[in-house]
Design a protein around this motif. Structure first.
Motif, PDB file in Angstrom:
ATOM      1  N   LEU A  33       0.812  -1.214   0.000  1.00  0.00           N
ATOM      2  CA  LEU A  33       0.000   0.000   0.000  1.00  0.00           C
ATOM      3  C   LEU A  33       0.850   1.270   0.000  1.00  0.00           C
ATOM      4  CD1 LEU A  33      -2.923  -1.045   2.359  1.00  0.00           C
ATOM      5  CD2 LEU A  33      -3.089  -0.461  -0.076  1.00  0.00           C
ATOM      6  N   GLN A  34       2.134   1.151   0.296  1.00  0.00           N
ATOM      7  CA  GLN A  34       3.043   2.299   0.224  1.00  0.00           C
ATOM      8  C   GLN A  34       3.326   2.683  -1.233  1.00  0.00           C
ATOM      9  OE1 GLN A  34       3.950   3.998   3.063  1.00  0.00           O
ATOM     10  NE2 GLN A  34       2.496   2.557   3.949  1.00  0.00           N
ATOM     11  N   LEU A  35       3.058   1.752  -2.149  1.00  0.00           N
ATOM     12  CA  LEU A  35       3.235   2.020  -3.576  1.00  0.00           C
ATOM     13  C   LEU A  35       2.009   2.750  -4.109  1.00  0.00           C
ATOM     14  CD1 LEU A  35       4.592  -1.483  -4.675  1.00  0.00           C
ATOM     15  CD2 LEU A  35       5.919   0.544  -4.031  1.00  0.00           C
ATOM     16  N   ASP A  36       2.064   3.167  -5.348  1.00  0.00           N
ATOM     17  CA  ASP A  36       0.948   3.884  -5.959  1.00  0.00           C
ATOM     18  C   ASP A  36      -0.069   2.906  -6.562  1.00  0.00           C
ATOM     19  OD1 ASP A  36      -0.544   6.044  -6.785  1.00  0.00           O
ATOM     20  OD2 ASP A  36       0.585   6.311  -8.648  1.00  0.00           O
ATOM     21  N   VAL A  37      -0.501   1.935  -5.749  1.00  0.00           N
ATOM     22  CA  VAL A  37      -1.496   0.962  -6.205  1.00  0.00           C
ATOM     23  C   VAL A  37      -2.881   1.461  -5.810  1.00  0.00           C
ATOM     24  CG1 VAL A  37       0.103  -0.992  -6.084  1.00  0.00           C
ATOM     25  CG2 VAL A  37      -1.331  -0.455  -4.108  1.00  0.00           C
ATOM     26  N   GLN A  38      -3.879   0.974  -6.509  1.00  0.00           N
ATOM     27  CA  GLN A  38      -5.254   1.358  -6.219  1.00  0.00           C
ATOM     28  C   GLN A  38      -5.728   0.731  -4.913  1.00  0.00           C
ATOM     29  OE1 GLN A  38      -7.149   3.427  -8.064  1.00  0.00           O
ATOM     30  NE2 GLN A  38      -8.933   3.232  -6.751  1.00  0.00           N
ATOM     31  N   ASP A  39      -5.446  -0.577  -4.742  1.00  0.00           N
ATOM     32  CA  ASP A  39      -5.925  -1.287  -3.560  1.00  0.00           C
ATOM     33  C   ASP A  39      -5.153  -2.592  -3.405  1.00  0.00           C
ATOM     34  OD1 ASP A  39      -7.613  -1.761  -1.335  1.00  0.00           O
ATOM     35  OD2 ASP A  39      -8.948  -3.010  -2.539  1.00  0.00           O
ATOM     36  N   VAL A  40      -5.124  -3.107  -2.185  1.00  0.00           N
ATOM     37  CA  VAL A  40      -4.584  -4.429  -1.902  1.00  0.00           C
ATOM     38  C   VAL A  40      -5.573  -5.097  -0.958  1.00  0.00           C
ATOM     39  CG1 VAL A  40      -2.669  -5.783  -0.965  1.00  0.00           C
ATOM     40  CG2 VAL A  40      -2.209  -3.572  -2.054  1.00  0.00           C
ATOM     41  N   GLY A  41      -6.137  -6.209  -1.393  1.00  0.00           N
ATOM     42  CA  GLY A  41      -7.128  -6.900  -0.569  1.00  0.00           C
ATOM     43  C   GLY A  41      -6.993  -8.396  -0.691  1.00  0.00           C
ATOM     44  N   ARG A  42      -7.892  -9.067  -0.048  1.00  0.00           N
ATOM     45  CA  ARG A  42      -7.920 -10.526  -0.097  1.00  0.00           C
ATOM     46  C   ARG A  42      -8.966 -10.956  -1.132  1.00  0.00           C
ATOM     47  NH1 ARG A  42      -4.319 -11.890   3.448  1.00  0.00           N
ATOM     48  NH2 ARG A  42      -4.304 -10.976   5.493  1.00  0.00           N
ATOM     49  N   PRO A  43      -8.679 -12.034  -1.852  1.00  0.00           N
ATOM     50  CA  PRO A  43      -9.676 -12.528  -2.811  1.00  0.00           C
ATOM     51  C   PRO A  43     -10.889 -13.079  -2.081  1.00  0.00           C
ATOM     52  CG  PRO A  43      -7.779 -13.993  -2.730  1.00  0.00           C
ATOM     53  CD  PRO A  43      -7.464 -12.820  -1.849  1.00  0.00           C
ATOM     54  N   SER A  44     -12.014 -12.978  -2.719  1.00  0.00           N
ATOM     55  CA  SER A  44     -13.241 -13.531  -2.163  1.00  0.00           C
ATOM     56  C   SER A  44     -13.328 -15.006  -2.502  1.00  0.00           C
ATOM     57  CB  SER A  44     -14.453 -12.806  -2.744  1.00  0.00           C
ATOM     58  OG  SER A  44     -15.632 -13.458  -2.371  1.00  0.00           O
ATOM     59  N   ALA A  45     -13.553 -15.807  -1.482  1.00  0.00           N
ATOM     60  CA  ALA A  45     -13.649 -17.250  -1.712  1.00  0.00           C
ATOM     61  C   ALA A  45     -14.963 -17.607  -2.391  1.00  0.00           C
ATOM     62  CB  ALA A  45     -13.516 -18.004  -0.398  1.00  0.00           C
ATOM     63  N   GLY A  46     -15.982 -16.804  -2.157  1.00  0.00           N
ATOM     64  CA  GLY A  46     -17.284 -17.119  -2.726  1.00  0.00           C
ATOM     65  C   GLY A  46     -17.877 -18.345  -2.067  1.00  0.00           C
ATOM     66  N   ALA A  72       4.532   0.562 -14.895  1.00  0.00           N
ATOM     67  CA  ALA A  72       5.278   1.360 -13.927  1.00  0.00           C
ATOM     68  C   ALA A  72       5.361   0.700 -12.554  1.00  0.00           C
ATOM     69  CB  ALA A  72       4.621   2.736 -13.791  1.00  0.00           C
ATOM     70  N   LEU A  73       4.420  -0.141 -12.215  1.00  0.00           N
ATOM     71  CA  LEU A  73       4.360  -0.687 -10.857  1.00  0.00           C
ATOM     72  C   LEU A  73       4.878  -2.110 -10.700  1.00  0.00           C
ATOM     73  CD1 LEU A  73       0.901   0.724  -9.763  1.00  0.00           C
ATOM     74  CD2 LEU A  73       3.130   1.343  -8.844  1.00  0.00           C
ATOM     75  N   LEU A  74       4.959  -2.867 -11.772  1.00  0.00           N
ATOM     76  CA  LEU A  74       5.306  -4.285 -11.627  1.00  0.00           C
ATOM     77  C   LEU A  74       6.648  -4.511 -10.952  1.00  0.00           C
ATOM     78  CD1 LEU A  74       3.984  -6.049 -14.832  1.00  0.00           C
ATOM     79  CD2 LEU A  74       3.100  -6.168 -12.513  1.00  0.00           C
ATOM     80  N   LEU A  75       7.672  -3.819 -11.391  1.00  0.00           N
ATOM     81  CA  LEU A  75       8.996  -4.011 -10.786  1.00  0.00           C
ATOM     82  C   LEU A  75       8.969  -3.616  -9.313  1.00  0.00           C
ATOM     83  CD1 LEU A  75      11.917  -4.846 -10.979  1.00  0.00           C
ATOM     84  CD2 LEU A  75      12.468  -2.546 -11.798  1.00  0.00           C
ATOM     85  N   GLN A  76       8.254  -2.550  -8.993  1.00  0.00           N
ATOM     86  CA  GLN A  76       8.142  -2.120  -7.600  1.00  0.00           C
ATOM     87  C   GLN A  76       7.448  -3.181  -6.752  1.00  0.00           C
ATOM     88  OE1 GLN A  76       6.505   1.857  -7.136  1.00  0.00           O
ATOM     89  NE2 GLN A  76       7.361   2.434  -9.112  1.00  0.00           N
ATOM     90  N   VAL A  77       6.366  -3.756  -7.271  1.00  0.00           N
ATOM     91  CA  VAL A  77       5.637  -4.799  -6.534  1.00  0.00           C
ATOM     92  C   VAL A  77       6.522  -6.021  -6.330  1.00  0.00           C
ATOM     93  CG1 VAL A  77       3.706  -6.429  -6.654  1.00  0.00           C
ATOM     94  CG2 VAL A  77       3.333  -4.016  -7.217  1.00  0.00           C
TER      95      VAL A  77
END
Length: 137
Positions: A33-46, A72-77
């Motif tokens: 979340l310190q990166l310029d990403v939109q969101d980081v969450g957990r997948p829904s199991a459904g 722009a973000l892949l290497l950072q992630v």
């Protein structure tokens, strides 16, 4: 926007140890979340399919990162994930899989130079995929 799935592999844990995995992934989530990403969450199991047990525990080992700018973000992630794995040396999973669309990268032990080359090839493939998608819009 694209979703990058980060999945911890071979992290066979008992029910009691699931909590420690969740805490470790929460740390990774905070780092991402310190990166310029939109969101980081957990997948829904459904819902579980009829006649089967819930797949909720199968989802405990994954995070979904919503990227606004893929190239722009892949290497950072990847760098954040590798650093996180390095800090968790004693309890580090044997592998972490990053999946973006149909492109898959496994970060595991082994030769550092080989991992660097594979990571560069994966980022290039993901970037080419993103550029093809943008040009068809």
């Amino acid at each position: 926007m694209e979703q990058l799935r980060i999945e911890v592999q071979d992290f066979e844990r008992s029910g009691q140890d699931v909590e420690s995995l969740l805490l470790e992934l929460d740390g990774l989530r905070e780092d991402l979340l310190q990166l310029d990403v939109q969101d980081v969450g957990r997948p829904s199991a459904g819902p579980a399919p009829p006649g089967t047990r819930s797949s909720a525990l199968e989802q405990v080992n994954a995070l979904l990162v919503t990227l606004t700018a893929v190239p722009a973000l892949l290497l950072q992630v990847v760098t954040v994930v590798k650093n996180w794995r390095g800090r968790a040396a004693d309890s580090a999973p044997s592998g972490i899989v990053l999946t973006l669309g149909d492109q898959r990268l496994e970060i595991s032990g082994g030769d550092a130079e080989q991992q660097r080359v594979l990571t560069a090839m994966w980022i290039e493939a993901c970037t080419a995929r993103e550029e093809r998608g943008a040009s068809s819009d």
